[in-house]
Design a protein around this motif. Structure first.
Motif, short mmCIF file in Angstrom:
data_model
loop_
_atom_site.label_atom_id
_atom_site.label_comp_id
_atom_site.label_asym_id
_atom_site.label_seq_id
_atom_site.Cartn_x
_atom_site.Cartn_y
_atom_site.Cartn_z
N PHE A 122 3.69 3.25 -3.71
CA PHE A 122 3.00 2.04 -2.91
C PHE A 122 3.56 0.57 -3.34
O PHE A 122 3.83 -0.16 -2.53
N GLU A 123 3.84 0.49 -4.64
CA GLU A 123 4.56 -0.59 -5.19
C GLU A 123 5.82 -0.90 -4.59
O GLU A 123 6.07 -1.83 -4.14
N GLU A 124 6.76 0.14 -4.61
CA GLU A 124 8.10 -0.04 -3.99
C GLU A 124 7.81 -0.32 -2.54
O GLU A 124 8.57 -1.15 -1.87
N ALA A 125 7.03 0.38 -1.80
CA ALA A 125 6.64 0.23 -0.29
C ALA A 125 6.28 -1.40 0.13
O ALA A 125 6.76 -2.04 0.95
N ALA A 126 5.53 -1.78 -1.05
CA ALA A 126 5.09 -3.14 -0.70
C ALA A 126 6.14 -4.50 -1.06
O ALA A 126 5.72 -5.62 -0.59
N ALA A 127 7.12 -3.93 -1.67
CA ALA A 127 8.37 -4.76 -1.63
C ALA A 127 9.06 -5.05 -0.43
O ALA A 127 10.05 -5.78 -0.39
N VAL A 128 8.79 -4.22 0.69
CA VAL A 128 9.58 -3.91 1.52
C VAL A 128 9.34 -4.86 2.68
O VAL A 128 10.30 -5.64 3.39
N PRO A 129 8.35 -5.01 3.60
CA PRO A 129 8.05 -5.50 4.80
C PRO A 129 8.78 -6.93 5.04
O PRO A 129 9.55 -6.87 5.90
N MET A 130 8.13 -7.88 4.71
CA MET A 130 8.80 -9.44 4.91
C MET A 130 10.27 -9.54 4.62
O MET A 130 11.03 -9.92 5.52
N ALA A 131 10.62 -9.14 3.31
CA ALA A 131 11.92 -9.43 2.78
C ALA A 131 12.85 -8.52 3.63
O ALA A 131 13.93 -9.03 4.14
N ALA A 132 12.54 -7.12 3.70
CA ALA A 132 13.70 -6.27 4.38
C ALA A 132 13.45 -6.57 6.04
O ALA A 132 14.53 -6.32 6.46
#
Length: 326
Positions: A122-132
């Motif tokens: 979940f922590e890695e997934a939360a790093a993705v949306p806006m930036a990626a």
């Protein structure tokens, strides 16, 4: 539910008990397991630049328009509205709700939600949306990147930059990243063919030319950046230098205005106005599960330390993303 609330511009975020939101007919209630912090959040937290308060969709003139910030979430589905067809309680998901992620629960339209990549936490997934999503739009849609293009990423070690380097390489481009000395190894490990240490070399004066400049840092003027562009190149602006009154807006507007008088394309990426968030997240899920890209996390903070995480991110030295575990 527990949530961090913004009472007024510049004030500390306050941990508060709020009513748990109820999903609308086309919404999904997500139990947030992780969120992330980014410049987008502290622009709303500070209400800066001040000119943004006069713009539609901005932070609000005198008081914050949004009480609960947080533009990235990863978690599981708690409940669904009556018109939702793609998700069920218990599904692991991630999304870019733009606001509301600094809380235990948030409602997200079904159209902006996607299944979480199976091979990340979940922590890695939360790093993705806006930036990626920003990096994807900047390269694929605004930059129109093609295999073999020479791509320069200015600001290659931040949240957007670490995804941009990986995505550009996945699209078959020759990638040059610009970062500080301490992040040269990181950027190279992400697949950059070349890395420029901006403390030792001015990338606008080394004589090299590129088909695409992805300008995240905004550390050089538009006229200086044009020196590194081929005649038909594209200059994509993602960010710019921070400021209280006009920056980064003035940097972006000045560069775009010059585009009418030069052969290169000048374009700004606006991920918050994108209407294809779910489709983009699905694309990113495929790339993550296929091993072509992965999130880079600088630090993970517990939920209680979210204000400290915001402060750290605002310093501007994070390599990759700053994540909150809830």
């Amino acid at each position: 539910m527990k949530a961090f609330v913004l009472p007024s511009y510049g004030s500390p975020l306050v941990l508060t008990d709020l009513d748990q939101p109820v999903p609308g007919d086309d919404e999904v209630l997500v139990r947030v397991r992780a969120t992330s912090v980014q410049p987008y959040d502290w622009h709303f937290l500070r209400g800066e630049p001040y000119i943004a308060r006069l713009m539609g969709g901005g932070p609000g003139l005198r008081l914050p328009r949004f009480r609960v910030l947080g533009a990235d979430v990863a978690g599981h589905v708690e409940a669904v509205g009556k018109d939702v067809t793609e998700f069920r309680p218990g599904d692991e998901v991630y999304a870019m709700p733009k606001q509301g992620g600094f809380a235990e629960y948030v409602c997200v339209p079904e159209s902006e939600l996607a299944p979480k990549p199976k091979n990340v936490s979940f922590e890695e997934a939360a790093a993705v949306p806006m930036a990626a999503c920003t990096a994807l739009l900047a390269l694929r849609d605004d930059g129109r990147v093609q295999p073999g293009d020479r791509v320069l990423v200015n600001g290659a070690s931040g949240g957007v930059g670490t995804f941009a380097v990986q995505l550009a390489r996945a699209f078959g481009a020759h990638v040059t990243g610009v970062c500080s000395a301490r992040n040269v190894g990181l950027v190279r490990s992400l697949g950059a063919d070349e890395v420029i240490d901006y403390t030792k070399e001015d990338f606008t004066r080394n004589g090299r030319r590129y088909e695409l400049l992805l300008d995240i840092a905004g550390s050089r003027s538009g006229s200086a950046c044009r020196r590194v562009l081929t005649r038909k190149a594209t200059h994509v602006l993602v960010g710019g230098p921070p400021g209280r009154w006009f920056q980064p807006a003035s940097h972006v507007f000045a560069t775009l205005a010059a585009g009418s008088f030069v052969s290169q394309r000048m374009v700004v990426t606006q991920v918050v106005h994108c209407t294809e968030t779910r489709r983009n997240l699905m694309t990113l899920t495929e790339l993550i599960e296929g091993g072509e890209i992965h999130p880079v996390i600088d630090r993970i903070y517990p939920f209680a330390d979210l204000p400290a995480a915001v402060g750290y991110q605002e310093e501007g030295h994070a390599s990759g993303k700053v994540v909150i575990s809830i």
